[in-house]
Scaffold this motif. Structure first.
Motif, short mmCIF file in Angstrom:
data_model
loop_
_atom_site.label_atom_id
_atom_site.label_comp_id
_atom_site.label_asym_id
_atom_site.label_seq_id
_atom_site.Cartn_x
_atom_site.Cartn_y
_atom_site.Cartn_z
N ILE A 34 -11.33 -6.81 1.39
CA ILE A 34 -10.17 -6.48 0.57
C ILE A 34 -9.34 -7.74 0.45
CG2 ILE A 34 -8.03 -5.13 0.45
CD1 ILE A 34 -9.56 -2.89 1.98
N THR A 35 -9.14 -8.20 -0.80
CA THR A 35 -8.41 -9.45 -1.02
C THR A 35 -6.97 -9.25 -1.49
OG1 THR A 35 -9.31 -9.61 -3.26
CG2 THR A 35 -10.50 -10.77 -1.51
N ASP A 36 -6.67 -8.06 -2.08
CA ASP A 36 -5.31 -7.83 -2.57
C ASP A 36 -5.03 -6.33 -2.62
OD1 ASP A 36 -2.79 -8.82 -3.69
OD2 ASP A 36 -3.44 -7.87 -5.56
N VAL A 37 -3.79 -5.98 -2.34
CA VAL A 37 -3.32 -4.60 -2.45
C VAL A 37 -1.99 -4.66 -3.20
CG1 VAL A 37 -2.58 -2.54 -1.20
CG2 VAL A 37 -4.38 -4.00 -0.25
N SER A 38 -1.90 -3.91 -4.30
CA SER A 38 -0.69 -3.98 -5.10
C SER A 38 -0.29 -2.59 -5.58
CB SER A 38 -0.91 -4.89 -6.31
OG SER A 38 0.26 -4.97 -7.09
N PRO A 39 0.90 -2.14 -5.19
CA PRO A 39 1.82 -2.73 -4.23
C PRO A 39 1.31 -2.51 -2.80
CG PRO A 39 2.69 -0.62 -4.93
CD PRO A 39 1.43 -0.86 -5.74
N ALA A 40 1.85 -3.23 -1.85
CA ALA A 40 1.41 -3.12 -0.46
C ALA A 40 2.28 -2.18 0.37
CB ALA A 40 1.39 -4.50 0.20
N LYS A 41 3.25 -1.54 -0.29
CA LYS A 41 4.07 -0.54 0.40
C LYS A 41 4.56 0.49 -0.59
CE LYS A 41 8.07 -3.61 0.37
NZ LYS A 41 9.05 -4.27 1.23
N GLY A 42 4.85 1.68 -0.07
CA GLY A 42 5.31 2.76 -0.93
C GLY A 42 5.34 4.06 -0.16
N GLN A 43 5.29 5.16 -0.92
CA GLN A 43 5.37 6.50 -0.34
C GLN A 43 4.64 7.45 -1.27
OE1 GLN A 43 5.44 9.05 1.89
NE2 GLN A 43 6.94 7.84 2.98
N LEU A 44 4.84 8.71 -1.13
CA LEU A 44 4.19 9.75 -1.92
C LEU A 44 4.16 9.39 -3.41
CD1 LEU A 44 3.00 12.63 -2.20
CD2 LEU A 44 5.35 13.44 -2.46
N ASN A 45 2.97 9.51 -4.01
CA ASN A 45 2.73 9.27 -5.44
C ASN A 45 2.75 7.81 -5.86
OD1 ASN A 45 2.20 11.98 -6.03
ND2 ASN A 45 4.37 12.40 -6.26
#
Length: 146
Positions: A34-45
């Motif tokens: 895994i090279t990227d996660v966008s966004p890297a934070k959040g919540q439900l939905n």
């Protein structure tokens, strides 16, 4: 193993010395990254896109995804280079691994790759009733960040 896939033999040897061999019946595949996660934070939905290489870990499809130990709400799409998911609800603010599990049981992991942020808690809504066009103010303890 790195540098591509390779095929190998499966050899079983019993404690009595008997050997069973099946030639070219096992395929070694590269480890997914895994090279990227966008966004890297959040919540439900929160809709997030996970990109990388060999994300299906030699399988045909993603069978499950967890974000900081919480199973996702929805798998939107998946390929060997991109997985799109919708985050489920987490009752706590937590940072943890992203785990992609292929239908073959193999996993691809991003350590501490996702952060669930606190769910906002409204403490006051003023006024509590009104008509269309009524202005109101809201007070809450945190904001969703995504």
């Amino acid at each position: 193993m790195s540098g591509g896939t390779a095929t190998g033999d499966v050899i079983l040897t019993s404690e009595t010395g008997a050997i069973v061999e099946i030639a070219s019946s096992w395929t070694y595949v590269d480890v997914g990254i895994i090279t990227d996660v966008s966004p890297a934070k959040g919540q439900l939905n929160t809709k997030l896109t996970i990109t990388g290489s060999d994300l299906m870990a030699g399988g045909l499809e993603i069978a499950g995804v967890t974000l900081a130990g919480v199973a996702i709400k929805e798998l939107v799409s998946n390929s060997s280079t991109e997985v799109v998911v919708i985050a489920a609800l987490s009752s706590t603010n937590i940072t943890g691994d992203i785990v992609l599990t292929s239908e073959n049981g193999a996993t691809v992991v991003s350590s501490s790759g996702w952060e669930y942020v606190a769910v906002p808690s409204f403490t006051e809504l003023n006024p509590s009733s009104g008509q269309g066009g009524t202005e109101r103010s809201e007070e809450h303890t945190s904001e969703l960040q995504s």
